[in-house]
Design a protein around this motif. Structure first.
Motif, mmCIF file in Angstrom:
data_model
loop_
_atom_site.group_PDB
_atom_site.id
_atom_site.type_symbol
_atom_site.label_atom_id
_atom_site.label_comp_id
_atom_site.label_asym_id
_atom_site.label_seq_id
_atom_site.Cartn_x
_atom_site.Cartn_y
_atom_site.Cartn_z
ATOM 1 N N ILE A 79 0.944 -1.044 0.084
ATOM 2 C CA ILE A 79 0.091 0.021 0.113
ATOM 3 C C ILE A 79 1.026 1.211 -0.114
ATOM 4 O O ILE A 79 1.418 1.500 0.850
ATOM 5 C CB ILE A 79 -0.946 0.110 1.357
ATOM 6 C CG1 ILE A 79 -1.808 -1.342 1.389
ATOM 7 C CG2 ILE A 79 -1.819 1.070 1.192
ATOM 8 C CD1 ILE A 79 -2.739 -1.640 0.241
ATOM 9 N N GLY A 80 0.810 2.089 -1.167
ATOM 10 C CA GLY A 80 1.854 3.048 -1.101
ATOM 11 C C GLY A 80 1.666 4.245 -1.831
ATOM 12 O O GLY A 80 0.513 4.309 -2.781
ATOM 13 N N TRP A 81 2.328 5.347 -1.680
ATOM 14 C CA TRP A 81 2.245 6.838 -2.314
ATOM 15 C C TRP A 81 2.847 6.457 -3.819
ATOM 16 O O TRP A 81 2.116 7.224 -4.731
ATOM 17 C CB TRP A 81 2.905 7.639 -1.636
ATOM 18 C CG TRP A 81 3.036 9.038 -1.998
ATOM 19 C CD1 TRP A 81 1.847 10.044 -2.090
ATOM 20 C CD2 TRP A 81 3.906 9.527 -2.774
ATOM 21 N NE1 TRP A 81 2.391 11.239 -2.638
ATOM 22 C CE2 TRP A 81 3.890 10.979 -2.975
ATOM 23 C CE3 TRP A 81 5.173 9.252 -3.086
ATOM 24 C CZ2 TRP A 81 4.391 11.911 -3.730
ATOM 25 C CZ3 TRP A 81 6.085 10.028 -3.738
ATOM 26 C CH2 TRP A 81 5.747 11.608 -3.976
ATOM 27 N N ASP A 82 3.894 5.808 -4.073
ATOM 28 C CA ASP A 82 4.689 5.681 -5.232
ATOM 29 C C ASP A 82 5.267 4.064 -5.207
ATOM 30 O O ASP A 82 5.559 3.787 -4.107
ATOM 31 C CB ASP A 82 5.724 6.620 -5.378
ATOM 32 C CG ASP A 82 6.383 6.679 -6.612
ATOM 33 O OD1 ASP A 82 5.489 6.218 -7.701
ATOM 34 O OD2 ASP A 82 7.170 7.542 -6.899
ATOM 35 N N PHE A 83 5.491 3.819 -6.391
ATOM 36 C CA PHE A 83 5.694 2.297 -6.492
ATOM 37 C C PHE A 83 6.497 2.215 -7.735
ATOM 38 O O PHE A 83 6.163 2.818 -8.935
ATOM 39 C CB PHE A 83 4.616 1.334 -6.463
ATOM 40 C CG PHE A 83 4.968 0.044 -6.786
ATOM 41 C CD1 PHE A 83 5.086 -0.811 -5.497
ATOM 42 C CD2 PHE A 83 4.971 -0.799 -7.721
ATOM 43 C CE1 PHE A 83 5.593 -2.025 -5.481
ATOM 44 C CE2 PHE A 83 5.184 -2.141 -7.943
ATOM 45 C CZ PHE A 83 5.498 -2.716 -6.875
ATOM 46 N N ASP A 84 7.957 1.717 -7.824
ATOM 47 C CA ASP A 84 8.491 1.453 -9.176
ATOM 48 C C ASP A 84 8.947 0.026 -9.313
ATOM 49 O O ASP A 84 10.037 -0.340 -8.528
ATOM 50 C CB ASP A 84 9.820 2.449 -9.096
ATOM 51 C CG ASP A 84 10.370 2.479 -10.604
ATOM 52 O OD1 ASP A 84 10.151 1.480 -11.261
ATOM 53 O OD2 ASP A 84 10.811 3.736 -11.116
ATOM 54 N N PRO A 85 8.317 -0.784 -10.224
ATOM 55 C CA PRO A 85 9.091 -2.056 -10.086
ATOM 56 C C PRO A 85 10.317 -2.603 -10.722
ATOM 57 O O PRO A 85 10.733 -3.459 -10.836
ATOM 58 C CB PRO A 85 7.720 -3.096 -10.924
ATOM 59 C CG PRO A 85 7.364 -1.955 -11.553
ATOM 60 C CD PRO A 85 7.141 -0.543 -10.933
ATOM 61 N N ARG A 86 10.800 -1.466 -11.245
ATOM 62 C CA ARG A 86 12.164 -1.518 -11.794
ATOM 63 C C ARG A 86 13.447 -1.191 -10.866
ATOM 64 O O ARG A 86 14.490 -1.574 -11.247
ATOM 65 C CB ARG A 86 12.374 -0.365 -13.102
ATOM 66 C CG ARG A 86 11.367 -0.390 -14.104
ATOM 67 C CD ARG A 86 11.450 0.898 -14.887
ATOM 68 N NE ARG A 86 11.332 1.970 -14.048
ATOM 69 C CZ ARG A 86 11.475 3.295 -14.609
ATOM 70 N NH1 ARG A 86 11.948 3.264 -15.733
ATOM 71 N NH2 ARG A 86 11.324 4.276 -13.628
ATOM 72 N N ILE A 87 12.998 -0.872 -9.713
ATOM 73 C CA ILE A 87 14.308 -0.703 -8.843
ATOM 74 C C ILE A 87 15.006 -2.037 -8.248
ATOM 75 O O ILE A 87 14.266 -2.958 -8.251
ATOM 76 C CB ILE A 87 13.771 0.100 -7.423
ATOM 77 C CG1 ILE A 87 12.862 -0.702 -6.738
ATOM 78 C CG2 ILE A 87 13.364 1.490 -7.892
ATOM 79 C CD1 ILE A 87 12.404 -0.080 -5.379
ATOM 80 N N GLN A 88 16.187 -2.033 -8.074
ATOM 81 C CA GLN A 88 16.966 -2.977 -7.356
ATOM 82 C C GLN A 88 16.657 -2.879 -5.933
ATOM 83 O O GLN A 88 16.761 -1.859 -5.174
ATOM 84 C CB GLN A 88 18.367 -2.981 -7.621
ATOM 85 C CG GLN A 88 18.733 -3.559 -9.080
ATOM 86 C CD GLN A 88 20.279 -3.765 -9.076
ATOM 87 O OE1 GLN A 88 20.817 -3.081 -9.765
ATOM 88 N NE2 GLN A 88 20.750 -4.922 -8.351
ATOM 89 N N LEU A 89 16.087 -4.185 -5.313
ATOM 90 C CA LEU A 89 16.046 -4.298 -3.987
ATOM 91 C C LEU A 89 17.541 -4.439 -3.195
ATOM 92 O O LEU A 89 17.339 -3.932 -1.884
ATOM 93 C CB LEU A 89 15.015 -5.152 -3.701
ATOM 94 C CG LEU A 89 13.566 -5.090 -4.038
ATOM 95 C CD1 LEU A 89 12.634 -6.230 -3.741
ATOM 96 C CD2 LEU A 89 12.796 -3.893 -3.301
ATOM 97 N N ASP A 90 18.051 -5.427 -3.339
ATOM 98 C CA ASP A 90 19.377 -5.499 -2.786
ATOM 99 C C ASP A 90 20.707 -5.566 -3.747
ATOM 100 O O ASP A 90 21.384 -6.412 -4.012
ATOM 101 C CB ASP A 90 19.270 -6.822 -2.187
ATOM 102 C CG ASP A 90 20.158 -7.103 -1.053
ATOM 103 O OD1 ASP A 90 21.151 -6.372 -0.688
ATOM 104 O OD2 ASP A 90 20.453 -8.362 -0.664
ATOM 105 N N PRO A 91 21.027 -4.414 -4.187
ATOM 106 C CA PRO A 91 22.153 -4.301 -5.051
ATOM 107 C C PRO A 91 23.678 -4.679 -4.448
ATOM 108 O O PRO A 91 24.597 -5.036 -5.090
ATOM 109 C CB PRO A 91 22.200 -2.711 -5.372
ATOM 110 C CG PRO A 91 21.500 -2.123 -4.286
ATOM 111 C CD PRO A 91 20.471 -2.994 -3.711
#
Length: 525
Positions: A79-91
């Motif tokens: 549940i969010g204000w913004d969301f980007d599925p392209r980001i890396q989570l654990d670089p």
């Protein structure tokens, strides 16, 4: 309630009455035990967290969310204000970047578990921001993903309002809530190293994304009844945004990630909300009432981290306390400028006008507004929403110190109180003030012990920080507001871009706590 009410509040006025405050004096406790967290007024409810921790900055948070999603059994809600599925989570993990991207992780989670369903709810205007970053619309993403992975847009808010909560729930048994959006620009470590190569925007198909600046943020994680309460709030928001009702999950399992060290165990956590008046739902402004209560109750020190500092009502309450000969120190940590020209016009001008009044009220030199800088003196963007009151209360959430967070946007804050006279209160008080010192140590480039020693030696939070500030390297810099021209001053005073939407209950709250403030000459805080 489209405008602010008068600051004159007779006790008999039903619009400003706070019966919970009156009930708080009838339980036989000594005056110093009057609680800040009152269900139905300054919070929605108070539930026990079996384990509770706070992530400072997004690197560890994103990595933990990735692992939790891949371990999920039945349901994940974002549940969010913004969301980007392209980001890396654990670089920092070192694996292939394409496998580490959020969208790929979500798809892998539903593919490897045929029972798992994942829902992502994003604010509708946040989607427009995403289009500006080159991200495909959520509705198109939803058509390209497996059936058990749903992307939805939340349009259920007043004109000008936003869905601003930042919540992730795993199987109704593990909940994350706070200030970190799972989107671009947020990833950073607490070192805020200059030129960190992992701190960059997602790739856009034309090579690697551009580098981004240092970013300070915070969110929480919990299990137990408190997590189930946050899950209930997330399901309510999902239903209001999508029309789909989700039933609670009854399975009870151990879901705490063992790689995360709890900050606290078996602790009561209060959930406070802002929910605007809209489409037949009444106004809820528990967050604003809690803000006013903590300002009124603070006896030695009020420490605030916020993206904005633009609420005149809260600033006027702080000004009253600053005028007192024995009032608290007040320290606010803000970004140097707001994120974007329009935000700076709305929030930056309001901040400058408010600071003029606060400096006039600060006759005892107990107020500072600082901005943090890196080792090479680059400004660190402050997005965290944290408040620490003495050694008494710790609050972390999604709300900022601006009017829209008090009555126009949907918000979710969590708070923990060391209530006097209750078992474990002293240990909890040490944890609360220790967390504040940990945050200040990050900003000042020193250790929490050095912060504690400086505050103890000077007897003042402000003077302790001043003793530790450095003219070079990592530190905090006093903020100097720009001169306001006539147009900017008129904009700030009109509040047209950040209007008040709630009744003003400061006077009644202040009177209540003025009679019940604990003496200042006890443990250091």
């Amino acid at each position: 309630m489209d405008g602010a009410e008068s600051t004159t509040e007779p006790d008999t006025d039903p619009e400003t009455a706070l019966p919970g405050l009156d009930r708080a004096t009838d339980d036989g406790r000594p005056e110093q035990g009057a609680p800040l967290l009152i269900p139905g007024e300054t919070c929605w409810r108070i539930e026990r967290a079996t384990r509770f921790a706070i992530f400072v900055d997004a690197a560890d948070y994103f990595a933990t969310v990735k692992r939790a999603v891949l371990r999920a059994q039945r349901r994940v809600l974002f549940i969010g204000w913004d969301f980007d599925p392209r980001i890396q989570l654990d670089p920092l993990d070192g694996g292939p970047p394409e496998d580490d991207r959020l969208g790929a992780v979500l798809e892998r989670a539903v593919e490897q578990n045929p029972r798992l369903e994942i829902g992502v709810l994003q604010w509708d205007l946040g989607m427009l921001r995403a289009l500006g970053r080159g991200l495909a619309p959520i509705v198109l993403l939803d058509r390209r993903t497996p059936d058990r992975l749903t992307f939805a847009v939340d349009t259920h808010h007043p004109v000008g309002g936003a869905h601003h909560q930042k919540i992730v729930v795993i199987d109704d048994c593990l909940a994350f809530a706070g200030g970190i959006d799972i989107t671009a620009d947020r990833w950073d470590t607490s070192q805020h190293a200059d030129g960190n190569p992992h701190r960059r925007r997602p790739a856009n198909g034309r090579g690697p994304g551009r580098p981004t600046g240092p970013w300070h943020d915070a969110t929480s994680i919990m299990t137990g009844p408190a997590a189930r309460a946050v899950a209930e709030l997330a399901r309510e928001r999902w239903e209001s945004g999508t029309g789909e009702r989700l039933e609670p999950l009854d399975e009870d399992r151990a879901c705490w990630p063992e790689e995360v060290e709890p900050l606290l165990t078996d602790v009561d956590v209060a959930i406070s909300r802002t929910r605007p008046e809209h489409a037949g739902t009444p106004l809820v402004h528990e967050i604003e009432l809690l803000w006013l209560a903590v300002v009124a109750a603070a006896r030695r020190a009020l420490y605030v981290e916020s993206q904005y500092f633009a609420s005149r009502r809260i600033a006027e309450a702080i000004a009253e306390r600053l005028r007192e000969p024995d009032g608290p120190d007040v320290v606010v940590v803000n970004p140097w400028t707001a994120d974007g020209w329009l935000s700076e016009k709305a929030m930056g001008t309001a901040r400058a006008a408010i600071l003029e009044d606060l400096r006039e009220a600060d006759v005892h030199d107990r107020f500072r507004l600082y901005t943090p800088v890196t080792e090479q003196r680059e400004h660190i963007y402050v997005h965290a929403k944290v408040t620490v009151v003495d050694d008494r209360l710790l609050r972390i959430g999604s709300s900022n110190v601006n009017n829209r967070s008090m009555g126009l946007d949907t918000e979710c804050d969590l708070a923990i109180e060391a209530a006097a006279g209750r078992p474990g209160a002293d240990r909890l008080a040490e944890t609360i003030v220790g967390f504040r010192d940990r945050l200040l140590a990050e900003h000042l480039g020193c250790t929490p012990d050095e912060v504690a020693a400086a505050v103890a030696h000077t007897g003042s939070l402000v003077q302790g920080i001043e003793r530790l500030r450095r003219p070079t390297g990592r530190s905090l810099i006093p903020f100097e507001p720009p001169e306001l021209g006539p147009a900017d001053r008129a904009l700030a005073e009109s509040e047209v871009m950040d209007p008040e939407k709630t009744p003003n209950r400061w006077r009644r709250i202040e009177r209540f706590f003025a009679r019940r403030r604990r003496p200042r000459n006890r443990v250091r805080s």
